[in-house]
Motif scaffolding. Sequence first.
Motif, short mmCIF file in Angstrom:
data_model
loop_
_atom_site.label_atom_id
_atom_site.label_comp_id
_atom_site.label_asym_id
_atom_site.label_seq_id
_atom_site.Cartn_x
_atom_site.Cartn_y
_atom_site.Cartn_z
N VAL A 35 0.99 -10.51 -0.26
CA VAL A 35 0.41 -9.36 0.43
C VAL A 35 0.01 -8.29 -0.58
N GLY A 36 0.86 -8.03 -1.54
CA GLY A 36 0.54 -7.04 -2.58
C GLY A 36 -0.67 -7.44 -3.40
N VAL A 39 -3.79 -6.76 -1.20
CA VAL A 39 -4.04 -5.32 -1.11
C VAL A 39 -4.56 -4.79 -2.44
N PHE A 42 -8.15 -5.70 -2.80
CA PHE A 42 -8.96 -4.89 -1.90
C PHE A 42 -9.16 -3.49 -2.47
N VAL A 43 -8.12 -2.89 -3.01
CA VAL A 43 -8.21 -1.54 -3.57
C VAL A 43 -9.12 -1.53 -4.79
N ILE A 49 -13.04 -6.86 3.14
CA ILE A 49 -12.25 -7.16 4.34
C ILE A 49 -13.03 -8.05 5.30
#
Length: 61
Positions: A35-36, A39, A42-43, A49
């Motif tokens: 998950v990290g 994320v 994405f950042v 997305i």
Amino acid sequence: MSMAVVGMVAGMALGFAGYFGGFGAFLLVAALGAVGFVVGRFVEGDLDIGDFLRGRGNGRR
């Protein structure tokens, strides 16, 4: 930080979780790491997305 160092740190974290917390802790750390990772991508802007929301389709247009 190079990808080799990041991989080594992730492997060590999974190893410690597996050794001290058992298999359940190993799976939890692996899932939270995934998950990290998503994320973080994405950042940084490497991941859109919409890639997750669009279907693959069935090949017809």
